[in-house]
Design an enzyme around this catalytic site. Structure first.
Site, PDB file in Angstrom:
ATOM      1  N   GLU A  63      -1.413   3.590   3.637  1.00 56.45           N
ATOM      2  CA  GLU A  63      -1.851   3.454   2.244  1.00 56.45           C
ATOM      3  C   GLU A  63      -1.052   4.376   1.328  1.00 56.45           C
ATOM      4  OE1 GLU A  63      -5.641   2.875  -0.653  1.00 56.45           O
ATOM      5  OE2 GLU A  63      -5.958   2.963   1.499  1.00 56.45           O
ATOM      6  N   HIS A  90      -3.591  -1.872  15.225  1.00 58.18           N
ATOM      7  CA  HIS A  90      -2.978  -0.804  16.012  1.00 58.18           C
ATOM      8  C   HIS A  90      -2.542  -1.398  17.348  1.00 58.18           C
ATOM      9  CE1 HIS A  90      -4.423   1.773  12.900  1.00 58.18           C
ATOM     10  NE2 HIS A  90      -5.681   1.480  13.172  1.00 58.18           N
ATOM     11  N   HIS A 107       4.611  -9.462  -2.160  1.00 57.20           N
ATOM     12  CA  HIS A 107       4.393  -9.990  -3.516  1.00 57.20           C
ATOM     13  C   HIS A 107       4.402  -8.809  -4.484  1.00 57.20           C
ATOM     14  CE1 HIS A 107       2.635 -12.202  -6.870  1.00 57.20           C
ATOM     15  NE2 HIS A 107       1.691 -11.274  -6.946  1.00 57.20           N
TER      16      HIS A 107
END
Length: 141
Positions: A63, A90, A107
């Protein structure tokens, strides 16, 4: 203004002070027109109880690099970025060394962005595959 590789890396790492990224020793190390790469050491700070890389630490790395990538490609004077969904698969465990996260755009829209993030080890073995959706929202002045 054209961003240089060195400028992007320096800015990304500078904003990590006193954050989760600093706690996990996440460091941005490479940048190109359609990707961003960060790394994180695998040691006891990011272990789960049985001594392997914790999936949550892996997702935090994913993230972080994905959000940084989205952040670089927007007008930060007018917009801010937030992650709105992340998925992770994972595939392999790791006990030591470094993991590398490479975020690439699937995108790149004005409002939403979708990124593919591959987590690999030092031998380029695939550890995890993540997808991150971010949103660019207008800043209130």
């Amino acid at each position: 203004m054209q961003l240089t590789k060195e400028t992007v890396i320096a800015k990304a790492n500078a904003v990590c002070k006193n954050t989760l990224m600093e706690t996990l020793n996440i460091e941005v190390i490479d940048y190109g027109p359609d990707f961003l790469v960060a790394r994180m050491p695998v040691n006891s700070r990011v272990y789960q109880p049985d001594g392997v890389l914790h999936g949550g630490a892996t997702v935090a790395l994913a993230e972080s690099v994905g959000s940084f990538a989205s952040h670089i490609f927007i007008d930060t004077d007018r917009f801010f970025v937030r992650g709105i969904e992340i998925t992770a698969n994972h595939l392999k465990s790791i006990k030591e060394g470094w993991v590398y996260a490479k975020a690439t755009f699937i995108h790149k829209g004005r409002t939403t962005q979708l990124l593919d993030i591959k987590i690999t080890d030092e031998a380029n073995n695939l550890i995890s595959v993540c997808k991150l959706t971010t949103i660019s929202l207008p800043k209130n002045k």
